[in-house]
Scaffold this motif. Structure first.
Motif, PDB file in Angstrom:
ATOM      1  N   VAL A  87       0.853  -1.194   0.000  1.00  0.00           N
ATOM      2  CA  VAL A  87       0.000   0.000   0.000  1.00  0.00           C
ATOM      3  C   VAL A  87       0.891   1.246   0.000  1.00  0.00           C
ATOM      4  CG1 VAL A  87      -1.658   1.336   1.348  1.00  0.00           C
ATOM      5  CG2 VAL A  87      -1.945  -1.139   1.110  1.00  0.00           C
ATOM      6  N   ASN A  88       0.495   2.253  -0.759  1.00  0.00           N
ATOM      7  CA  ASN A  88       1.190   3.543  -0.908  1.00  0.00           C
ATOM      8  C   ASN A  88       2.374   3.491  -1.870  1.00  0.00           C
ATOM      9  OD1 ASN A  88      -0.553   4.921   0.883  1.00  0.00           O
ATOM     10  ND2 ASN A  88       0.656   4.264   2.644  1.00  0.00           N
ATOM     11  N   VAL A 124      -0.847   2.834  -5.021  1.00  0.00           N
ATOM     12  CA  VAL A 124      -1.644   1.720  -4.512  1.00  0.00           C
ATOM     13  C   VAL A 124      -2.417   2.228  -3.300  1.00  0.00           C
ATOM     14  CG1 VAL A 124      -1.599  -0.622  -3.579  1.00  0.00           C
ATOM     15  CG2 VAL A 124       0.098   0.069  -5.295  1.00  0.00           C
ATOM     16  N   ARG A 125      -3.723   2.160  -3.372  1.00  0.00           N
ATOM     17  CA  ARG A 125      -4.562   2.713  -2.316  1.00  0.00           C
ATOM     18  C   ARG A 125      -4.643   1.795  -1.102  1.00  0.00           C
ATOM     19  NH1 ARG A 125      -9.634   5.424  -5.708  1.00  0.00           N
ATOM     20  NH2 ARG A 125      -8.349   6.790  -7.019  1.00  0.00           N
ATOM     21  N   GLN A 126      -5.305   2.270  -0.056  1.00  0.00           N
ATOM     22  CA  GLN A 126      -5.380   1.524   1.196  1.00  0.00           C
ATOM     23  C   GLN A 126      -6.073   0.170   1.034  1.00  0.00           C
ATOM     24  OE1 GLN A 126      -3.949   2.310   4.166  1.00  0.00           O
ATOM     25  NE2 GLN A 126      -2.972   3.977   3.023  1.00  0.00           N
ATOM     26  N   LEU A 163      -3.331  -4.969  -6.717  1.00  0.00           N
ATOM     27  CA  LEU A 163      -1.898  -5.191  -6.896  1.00  0.00           C
ATOM     28  C   LEU A 163      -1.164  -5.490  -5.590  1.00  0.00           C
ATOM     29  CD1 LEU A 163      -0.783  -2.520  -9.536  1.00  0.00           C
ATOM     30  CD2 LEU A 163      -1.594  -4.849  -9.896  1.00  0.00           C
ATOM     31  N   GLU A 164      -1.738  -5.137  -4.463  1.00  0.00           N
ATOM     32  CA  GLU A 164      -1.049  -5.361  -3.190  1.00  0.00           C
ATOM     33  C   GLU A 164      -0.701  -6.836  -3.012  1.00  0.00           C
ATOM     34  OE1 GLU A 164      -1.616  -4.646   1.634  1.00  0.00           O
ATOM     35  OE2 GLU A 164      -3.353  -4.627   0.288  1.00  0.00           O
ATOM     36  N   GLY A 165       0.539  -7.101  -2.618  1.00  0.00           N
ATOM     37  CA  GLY A 165       0.981  -8.465  -2.369  1.00  0.00           C
ATOM     38  C   GLY A 165       1.524  -9.180  -3.591  1.00  0.00           C
ATOM     39  N   GLU A 176       6.143  -8.837 -11.676  1.00  0.00           N
ATOM     40  CA  GLU A 176       5.736  -9.635 -12.839  1.00  0.00           C
ATOM     41  C   GLU A 176       4.262 -10.011 -12.739  1.00  0.00           C
ATOM     42  OE1 GLU A 176       5.610 -11.659 -16.383  1.00  0.00           O
ATOM     43  OE2 GLU A 176       7.050 -10.179 -15.629  1.00  0.00           O
ATOM     44  N   GLU A 177       3.821 -10.389 -11.551  1.00  0.00           N
ATOM     45  CA  GLU A 177       2.405 -10.711 -11.357  1.00  0.00           C
ATOM     46  C   GLU A 177       1.540  -9.473 -11.578  1.00  0.00           C
ATOM     47  OE1 GLU A 177       2.938 -14.273  -7.998  1.00  0.00           O
ATOM     48  OE2 GLU A 177       2.640 -12.182  -7.400  1.00  0.00           O
ATOM     49  N   ALA A 178       2.032  -8.312 -11.146  1.00  0.00           N
ATOM     50  CA  ALA A 178       1.294  -7.066 -11.351  1.00  0.00           C
ATOM     51  C   ALA A 178       1.191  -6.737 -12.831  1.00  0.00           C
ATOM     52  CB  ALA A 178       1.986  -5.927 -10.599  1.00  0.00           C
ATOM     53  N   ARG A 179       2.258  -6.976 -13.569  1.00  0.00           N
ATOM     54  CA  ARG A 179       2.232  -6.723 -15.020  1.00  0.00           C
ATOM     55  C   ARG A 179       1.154  -7.562 -15.697  1.00  0.00           C
ATOM     56  NH1 ARG A 179       4.316  -8.662 -19.810  1.00  0.00           N
ATOM     57  NH2 ARG A 179       5.164 -10.507 -18.777  1.00  0.00           N
ATOM     58  N   LYS A 180       1.061  -8.823 -15.316  1.00  0.00           N
ATOM     59  CA  LYS A 180       0.049  -9.708 -15.920  1.00  0.00           C
ATOM     60  C   LYS A 180      -1.363  -9.280 -15.523  1.00  0.00           C
ATOM     61  CE  LYS A 180       3.120 -13.720 -16.216  1.00  0.00           C
ATOM     62  NZ  LYS A 180       3.391 -15.109 -15.734  1.00  0.00           N
ATOM     63  N   ALA A 181      -1.504  -8.805 -14.262  1.00  0.00           N
ATOM     64  CA  ALA A 181      -2.822  -8.355 -13.811  1.00  0.00           C
ATOM     65  C   ALA A 181      -3.265  -7.125 -14.590  1.00  0.00           C
ATOM     66  CB  ALA A 181      -2.782  -8.065 -12.316  1.00  0.00           C
TER      67      ALA A 181
END
Length: 261
Positions: free
Chosen positions: A57-58, A94-96, A110-112, A116-121
């Motif tokens: 977050v943040n 990234v919000r709360q 996206l948190e956690g 690479e996982e964020a790119r796919k998401a």
């Protein structure tokens, strides 16, 4: 009077020994000294244990989009970075609730996730609206931000590099304090499961094998003071001599005063 002379002699000897053993040695201030525990791989290279970062977050996320057709992103262009200009685009935080939110696309959790996982998401949601063919999407942090406090140049620092070591962090902060205890650098690190802390020794080259040699986003680096700072003596040989001579002069003055009585 003989008892006083004996006490004076013993006091001087103890004072000299105390100052000599309190002096900061080269081994206390020299970084990355040879260490038998340093691990090398079969090719003789240093083994690294760089942990994979998970978004928090943040965190500020930069989204890089390149399209073969030059398709306009419209409202989304304010939140993305063009492929040929990595300084444009202000990114998104990234919000709360652990999500980022983009125009037209909406929320993306996206948190956690790793980068690479964020790119796919992001790709998955992006391709629901935009043409997948000839489009490339990349996701990165907008930089690595860390805090240094204690016996160093204190402050919050940001590096645009994707990989930052403890040596990089101290070099960027301009830290050069002989009172800094390099053998007990405290690292406070926030992770998705909570916060943990460790102590590392920057005087040993084996630190390069540690996962904590690599600075992660939001790390807090605490530089503890040496005990010599509390005592106020023993900083270097010159200060040791100055302290001893001052003490000797004081004690001799007291002795001569009582000797004349």
């Amino acid at each position: 009077m003989s008892y006083f002379k004996s006490t004076l002699t013993k006091s001087l000897i103890l004072l000299i020994l105390f100052n000599l053993f309190s002096c900061i040695s080269l081994k206390d201030v020299q970084l990355i000294q040879p260490d038998d525990t340093l691990k090398l791989d079969k090719k003789g290279y240093i083994e690294f244990d760089k942990p994979e970062y998970h978004i928090q977050v943040n965190d500020q996320i930069l989204i890089n989009v390149a399209t073969a057709s030059g398709e306009s992103m419209g409202m989304l262009s304010s939140f993305i970075t063009a492929a040929n200009n990595t300084t444009s685009g202000r990114g998104v935080y990234v919000r709360q609730d652990g999500n980022i939110e983009l125009p037209r696309i909406g929320k993306i959790k996206l948190e956690g996730l790793t980068l690479e996982e964020a790119r796919k998401a992001v790709q998955t949601e992006f391709y629901k609206i935009y043409n997948e063919e000839g489009t490339y999407i990349d996701v990165n942090l907008a930089g690595i931000e860390y805090t240094i406090v204690g016996e160093a140049s204190q402050g919050v620092f940001r590096s645009q590099k994707k990989k930052v070591t403890l040596l990089d962090a101290f070099a960027q902060s301009g830290s050069n304090n002989i009172y800094a205890d390099l053998k007990n650098i405290r690292i406070i690190r926030s992770e998705s499961d909570g916060t943990k802390q460790v102590y590392v020794d920057l005087t040993k080259e084996s630190i390069m094998n540690s996962e904590y040699y690599w600075v992660q986003n939001n790390d807090i680096i605490v530089v503890n003071p040496r005990k010599q700072k509390i005592w106020g003596i023993g900083l270097n040989p010159l200060s040791v001599v100055t302290t001893i001579m001052g003490a000797i002069a004081t004690i001799l003055g007291v002795y001569l005063f009582f000797d004349r009585l």
